[in-house]
Design a protein around this motif. Structure first.
Motif, PDB file in Angstrom:
ATOM      1  N   HIS A   1      96.321  33.616 -37.206  1.00  0.00           N
ATOM      2  CA  HIS A   1      95.223  33.056 -37.985  1.00  0.00           C
ATOM      3  C   HIS A   1      94.438  33.892 -39.122  1.00  0.00           C
ATOM      4  O   HIS A   1      94.368  33.483 -40.020  1.00  0.00           O
ATOM      5  CB  HIS A   1      94.248  32.555 -37.104  1.00  0.00           C
ATOM      6  CG  HIS A   1      92.884  32.048 -37.609  1.00  0.00           C
ATOM      7  ND1 HIS A   1      92.798  30.918 -38.334  1.00  0.00           N
ATOM      8  CD2 HIS A   1      91.837  32.595 -37.804  1.00  0.00           C
ATOM      9  CE1 HIS A   1      91.564  30.741 -38.856  1.00  0.00           C
ATOM     10  NE2 HIS A   1      91.117  31.763 -38.443  1.00  0.00           N
ATOM     11  N   CYS A   2      94.296  35.122 -38.475  1.00  0.00           N
ATOM     12  CA  CYS A   2      93.753  36.176 -39.473  1.00  0.00           C
ATOM     13  C   CYS A   2      94.589  36.395 -40.595  1.00  0.00           C
ATOM     14  O   CYS A   2      93.944  37.019 -41.762  1.00  0.00           O
ATOM     15  CB  CYS A   2      93.129  37.260 -38.703  1.00  0.00           C
ATOM     16  SG  CYS A   2      91.933  37.206 -37.704  1.00  0.00           S
ATOM     17  N   GLN A   3      95.941  36.316 -40.524  1.00  0.00           N
ATOM     18  CA  GLN A   3      96.749  36.454 -41.821  1.00  0.00           C
ATOM     19  C   GLN A   3      96.590  35.368 -42.823  1.00  0.00           C
ATOM     20  O   GLN A   3      96.810  35.892 -44.010  1.00  0.00           O
ATOM     21  CB  GLN A   3      98.084  36.478 -41.327  1.00  0.00           C
ATOM     22  CG  GLN A   3      98.336  37.676 -40.315  1.00  0.00           C
ATOM     23  CD  GLN A   3      99.837  37.548 -39.742  1.00  0.00           C
ATOM     24  OE1 GLN A   3     101.039  36.834 -40.292  1.00  0.00           O
ATOM     25  NE2 GLN A   3      99.942  38.030 -38.449  1.00  0.00           N
ATOM     26  N   GLN A   4      96.286  34.347 -42.603  1.00  0.00           N
ATOM     27  CA  GLN A   4      96.310  33.088 -43.586  1.00  0.00           C
ATOM     28  C   GLN A   4      95.305  33.586 -44.657  1.00  0.00           C
ATOM     29  O   GLN A   4      95.781  33.215 -45.866  1.00  0.00           O
ATOM     30  CB  GLN A   4      96.017  31.713 -42.814  1.00  0.00           C
ATOM     31  CG  GLN A   4      97.020  31.548 -41.417  1.00  0.00           C
ATOM     32  CD  GLN A   4      98.476  31.907 -41.705  1.00  0.00           C
ATOM     33  OE1 GLN A   4      99.088  31.418 -42.810  1.00  0.00           O
ATOM     34  NE2 GLN A   4      98.815  32.681 -40.870  1.00  0.00           N
ATOM     35  N   PRO A   5      93.915  33.828 -44.374  1.00  0.00           N
ATOM     36  CA  PRO A   5      93.149  34.121 -45.530  1.00  0.00           C
ATOM     37  C   PRO A   5      93.442  35.101 -46.348  1.00  0.00           C
ATOM     38  O   PRO A   5      93.306  35.197 -47.645  1.00  0.00           O
ATOM     39  CB  PRO A   5      91.907  34.437 -45.006  1.00  0.00           C
ATOM     40  CG  PRO A   5      91.762  33.888 -43.591  1.00  0.00           C
ATOM     41  CD  PRO A   5      93.212  33.940 -43.402  1.00  0.00           C
ATOM     42  N   ILE A   6      94.221  36.163 -45.799  1.00  0.00           N
ATOM     43  CA  ILE A   6      94.971  37.282 -46.579  1.00  0.00           C
ATOM     44  C   ILE A   6      95.880  36.819 -47.514  1.00  0.00           C
ATOM     45  O   ILE A   6      95.926  37.395 -48.510  1.00  0.00           O
ATOM     46  CB  ILE A   6      95.215  38.677 -45.647  1.00  0.00           C
ATOM     47  CG1 ILE A   6      93.947  38.868 -44.999  1.00  0.00           C
ATOM     48  CG2 ILE A   6      95.801  39.687 -46.128  1.00  0.00           C
ATOM     49  CD1 ILE A   6      94.117  39.896 -43.706  1.00  0.00           C
TER      50      ILE A   6
ATOM     51  N   THR B   1     100.145  34.284 -51.871  1.00  0.00           N
ATOM     52  CA  THR B   1     101.476  34.014 -51.040  1.00  0.00           C
ATOM     53  C   THR B   1     101.203  32.591 -50.158  1.00  0.00           C
ATOM     54  O   THR B   1     102.277  32.105 -49.638  1.00  0.00           O
ATOM     55  CB  THR B   1     102.037  35.156 -49.995  1.00  0.00           C
ATOM     56  OG1 THR B   1     100.928  35.483 -49.056  1.00  0.00           O
ATOM     57  CG2 THR B   1     102.499  36.415 -50.816  1.00  0.00           C
ATOM     58  N   LEU B   2      99.945  32.137 -50.076  1.00  0.00           N
ATOM     59  CA  LEU B   2      99.554  30.841 -49.504  1.00  0.00           C
ATOM     60  C   LEU B   2      98.541  30.184 -50.608  1.00  0.00           C
ATOM     61  O   LEU B   2      97.640  30.555 -50.756  1.00  0.00           O
ATOM     62  CB  LEU B   2      99.132  31.152 -48.310  1.00  0.00           C
ATOM     63  CG  LEU B   2      98.687  29.934 -47.648  1.00  0.00           C
ATOM     64  CD1 LEU B   2      99.821  28.845 -47.068  1.00  0.00           C
ATOM     65  CD2 LEU B   2      97.914  30.342 -46.254  1.00  0.00           C
ATOM     66  N   GLN B   3      99.204  29.295 -51.029  1.00  0.00           N
ATOM     67  CA  GLN B   3      98.278  28.374 -51.926  1.00  0.00           C
ATOM     68  C   GLN B   3      97.844  26.878 -51.217  1.00  0.00           C
ATOM     69  O   GLN B   3      98.505  26.471 -50.635  1.00  0.00           O
ATOM     70  CB  GLN B   3      99.354  27.903 -53.119  1.00  0.00           C
ATOM     71  CG  GLN B   3      99.408  28.993 -54.259  1.00  0.00           C
ATOM     72  CD  GLN B   3     100.898  29.761 -53.801  1.00  0.00           C
ATOM     73  OE1 GLN B   3     101.655  29.049 -53.316  1.00  0.00           O
ATOM     74  NE2 GLN B   3     100.884  30.932 -54.088  1.00  0.00           N
ATOM     75  N   LEU B   4      96.508  26.792 -51.407  1.00  0.00           N
ATOM     76  CA  LEU B   4      95.838  25.961 -50.830  1.00  0.00           C
ATOM     77  C   LEU B   4      95.192  24.995 -51.984  1.00  0.00           C
ATOM     78  O   LEU B   4      94.698  25.754 -52.986  1.00  0.00           O
ATOM     79  CB  LEU B   4      94.580  26.344 -49.707  1.00  0.00           C
ATOM     80  CG  LEU B   4      95.067  27.051 -48.793  1.00  0.00           C
ATOM     81  CD1 LEU B   4      93.911  27.481 -48.025  1.00  0.00           C
ATOM     82  CD2 LEU B   4      96.144  26.319 -47.976  1.00  0.00           C
ATOM     83  N   LYS B   5      95.218  23.778 -51.885  1.00  0.00           N
ATOM     84  CA  LYS B   5      94.635  23.105 -52.913  1.00  0.00           C
ATOM     85  C   LYS B   5      93.154  22.715 -52.778  1.00  0.00           C
ATOM     86  O   LYS B   5      92.532  22.544 -51.621  1.00  0.00           O
ATOM     87  CB  LYS B   5      95.397  21.436 -53.124  1.00  0.00           C
ATOM     88  CG  LYS B   5      96.753  21.704 -53.391  1.00  0.00           C
ATOM     89  CD  LYS B   5      97.381  20.328 -53.400  1.00  0.00           C
ATOM     90  CE  LYS B   5      98.882  20.473 -53.993  1.00  0.00           C
ATOM     91  NZ  LYS B   5      99.912  19.327 -53.711  1.00  0.00           N
ATOM     92  N   PRO B   6      92.471  22.821 -53.758  1.00  0.00           N
ATOM     93  CA  PRO B   6      91.006  22.570 -53.767  1.00  0.00           C
ATOM     94  C   PRO B   6      90.580  21.097 -53.299  1.00  0.00           C
ATOM     95  O   PRO B   6      91.733  20.232 -53.488  1.00  0.00           O
ATOM     96  CB  PRO B   6      90.328  22.811 -55.025  1.00  0.00           C
ATOM     97  CG  PRO B   6      91.475  23.429 -55.633  1.00  0.00           C
ATOM     98  CD  PRO B   6      92.687  23.172 -55.026  1.00  0.00           C
TER      99      PRO B   6
END
Length: 149
Positions: free
Chosen positions: A39-44, A50-55
């Protein structure tokens, strides 16, 4: 406030991670230690691009206000909501999750501000390098405290 960009702060976080074992229990919440490490890897990953999230609508309405509070608040409180992309439902391999997270954290110290590939956070909006550092530090600290280290 400690810094992941500073070698000493970086080392301190990694030393805390090194104290974790596959049987370390949480003091609150429902994640296992292996799930927490992944889980802690995701915000990094978000900061590395390398991980795109949509607003979403909430980020448009409350993101800037939440960013201001995030930068001022001493520690994250318990039981904060988690975005669905950061929820780890499977049981990761402990050693792999731990090694990957440590490598990602070391990248902050090794590459400095160059490690951050994006300036716009999907919830908080535009962020400075200092704000990215504060967010990452507080998130890691929060979950390490959750597991007693």
């Amino acid at each position: 406030m400690q810094s992941l960009f500073h070698p000493e702060g970086n080392r301190q976080i990694i030393e805390r991670i090194e104290k974790l074992t596959p049987i370390t229990l949480s003091e609150w919440g429902v994640m296992t230690v292996s799930q927490m490490l992944e889980h802690c890897q995701q915000p990094i990953k978000v900061s590395f691009g390398t991980l795109q999230l949509k607003p979403n609508l909430l980020s448009v309405l409350f993101g800037k206000m939440a960013k201001k509070r995030m930068a001022q608040q001493k520690q994250f409180g318990r039981s904060l909501p988690t975005v669905k992309e950061f929820r780890i439902k499977h049981e990761p391999d402990f050693n792999q999750a731990k090694s990957t997270l440590i490598g990602m954290i070391q990248r902050f110290s090794n590459e400095g501000h160059g490690a951050i590939a994006v300036t716009k956070h999907p919830f908080f909006g535009e962020m400075t390098m200092e704000e990215w550092d504060i967010l990452q530090w507080k998130h890691l600290d929060h979950h390490l405290r959750q597991f007693g280290v």
